[in-house]
Motif scaffolding. Structure first.
Motif, PDB file in Angstrom:
ATOM      1  N   CYS A   1     -14.483  12.466 -29.029  1.00 47.01           N
ATOM      2  CA  CYS A   1     -15.122  11.043 -28.848  1.00 47.01           C
ATOM      3  C   CYS A   1     -16.857  11.200 -28.443  1.00 47.01           C
ATOM      4  O   CYS A   1     -17.886  11.368 -28.372  1.00 47.01           O
ATOM      5  CB  CYS A   1     -14.937  10.454 -27.863  1.00 47.01           C
ATOM      6  SG  CYS A   1     -15.763   7.954 -28.461  1.00 47.01           S
TER       7      CYS A   1
ATOM      8  N   CYS B   1     -18.268   8.154 -26.384  1.00 48.38           N
ATOM      9  CA  CYS B   1     -18.861   8.069 -24.555  1.00 48.38           C
ATOM     10  C   CYS B   1     -18.189   9.588 -24.541  1.00 48.38           C
ATOM     11  O   CYS B   1     -18.257  10.146 -23.674  1.00 48.38           O
ATOM     12  CB  CYS B   1     -17.271   7.393 -24.435  1.00 48.38           C
ATOM     13  SG  CYS B   1     -15.332   8.516 -24.503  1.00 48.38           S
TER      14      CYS B   1
ATOM     15  N   CYS C   1     -12.224   8.768 -28.772  1.00 51.33           N
ATOM     16  CA  CYS C   1     -10.569   8.342 -27.956  1.00 51.33           C
ATOM     17  C   CYS C   1     -10.557   6.712 -28.660  1.00 51.33           C
ATOM     18  O   CYS C   1     -10.784   6.434 -29.011  1.00 51.33           O
ATOM     19  CB  CYS C   1     -11.625   8.142 -26.881  1.00 51.33           C
ATOM     20  SG  CYS C   1     -12.322   7.755 -26.248  1.00 51.33           S
TER      21      CYS C   1
ATOM     22  N   CYS D   1     -12.336   3.631 -27.562  1.00 51.26           N
ATOM     23  CA  CYS D   1     -13.322   3.634 -27.575  1.00 51.26           C
ATOM     24  C   CYS D   1     -13.070   3.467 -29.240  1.00 51.26           C
ATOM     25  O   CYS D   1     -13.748   2.375 -30.302  1.00 51.26           O
ATOM     26  CB  CYS D   1     -14.746   4.784 -28.061  1.00 51.26           C
ATOM     27  SG  CYS D   1     -15.176   4.647 -26.544  1.00 51.26           S
TER      28      CYS D   1
HETATM   29 ZN   LIG Z   1     -14.384   7.739 -26.602  1.00 51.99          ZN
END
Ligand SMILES: [Zn+2]
Ligand SMILES: [Zn+2]
Length: 274
Positions: A34, A37, A55, A58
């Motif tokens: 991601c 994150c 992801c 997010c």
């Molecule tokens: Zn993420």
């Protein structure tokens, strides 16, 4: 502590797929990390935004997802359709009162209903959406009951019906009514509104320049600036490279064409060289 070259591991995409599992679904292979994150995520949950991958958690954050940001920005906000509805309300009302004074009660009622529907639309009453679609057919029925020929009245109702359908199906309008809109349609709206708007303006100028040559330099300049802004790696990505190039090409073409015409006119030569 220094890491010796022998300790480094090369991570090609295929190696990543085979060896690293998804952080949420260990049974599935990760397709990447991601961009926000850093978690490994699998294809099922990965959200692609231009060149970037996020992801699920997010990707749905407004500050990450530019389309979700647009949804949040336009949610419940009146659009052009809503204001057009309000502007048309007095005309319906005048027609309603006029018909009533002349004793044409069915027209007065129809116009009155029209005024109510467009006002309700402006106020965001969801029932106004299907009601708007029923109005043009209701007028057709009214005319038929008055003994008019179907062939005569149905074509008259095509423009209002087309307008009603356009308003009903508009993504922007659905956001005003706080209706759920698919991400794909939201993406299209974002592309039309927020993706390098200068390129679209340049193209409009270029088209105008075909009849109004003084606008051609503006089209070329705007196209040039829009082209320099194009950056698919940015977040959100800046696209419409083709539109910017088209605007510049059309602008140059207009300049050349008009120069040719003006020079030949000034020299008193026929426009057709053959
Ligand atoms: Zn993420
Ligand atoms: Zn997963």
């Amino acid at each position: 502590m220094r890491i010796s070259p022998s300790m480094s591991v090369s991570a090609s995409p295929s190696a990543l797929q085979e060896t690293v599992p998804c952080a949420l679904h260990p049974e599935r292979p990760a397709v990447g990390t991601c961009a926000r994150c850093g978690a490994f995520c699998c294809e099922a949950e990965a959200i692609h935004q231009g060149e970037h991958l996020y992801c699920e958690a997010c990707g749905h954050r407004p500050e990450v997802s530019y389309v979700e940001e647009l949804r949040a920005k336009l949610w419940g906000k009146r659009d052009t359709w809503a204001w057009l509805m309000l502007i048309s309300a007095p005309a319906h009302l005048v027609f309603c009162i006029g018909s009533g004074l002349e004793g044409m009660w069915s027209w007065a009622v129809l116009a009155g209903v029209n005024a109510v529907v467009v006002t309700a639309w402006f106020l965001g009453v969801r029932l106004a959406r299907p009601a708007l679609l029923l109005l043009p057919p209701a007028w057709v029925v009214g005319f038929l009951l008055k003994g008019r020929e179907a062939l005569e009245v149905v074509p008259l109702m095509v423009p209002p019906m087309a307008l009603a359908l356009a308003a009903f199906s508009s993504t922007r309008s659905q956001l005003f009514f706080r209706l759920e809109v698919e991400p794909r349609r939201l993406e299209r709206l974002w592309n039309a509104r927020a993706n390098n708007p200068l390129a679209s303006r340049a193209l409009v100028c270029a088209m105008v320049s075909l009849v109004l040559p003084v606008v051609a330099p503006v089209a070329v300049l705007l196209g040039w600036v829009a082209l320099r802004r194009v950056n698919p790696e940015a977040h959100p990505p800046v696209g419409k490279k083709l539109q910017a190039l088209e605007a510049m090409g059309l602008g140059v073409l207009s300049l050349l064409g008009w120069t040719y015409v003006l020079v030949r006119l000034k020299l008193g030569l026929p426009l057709n060289p053959l």
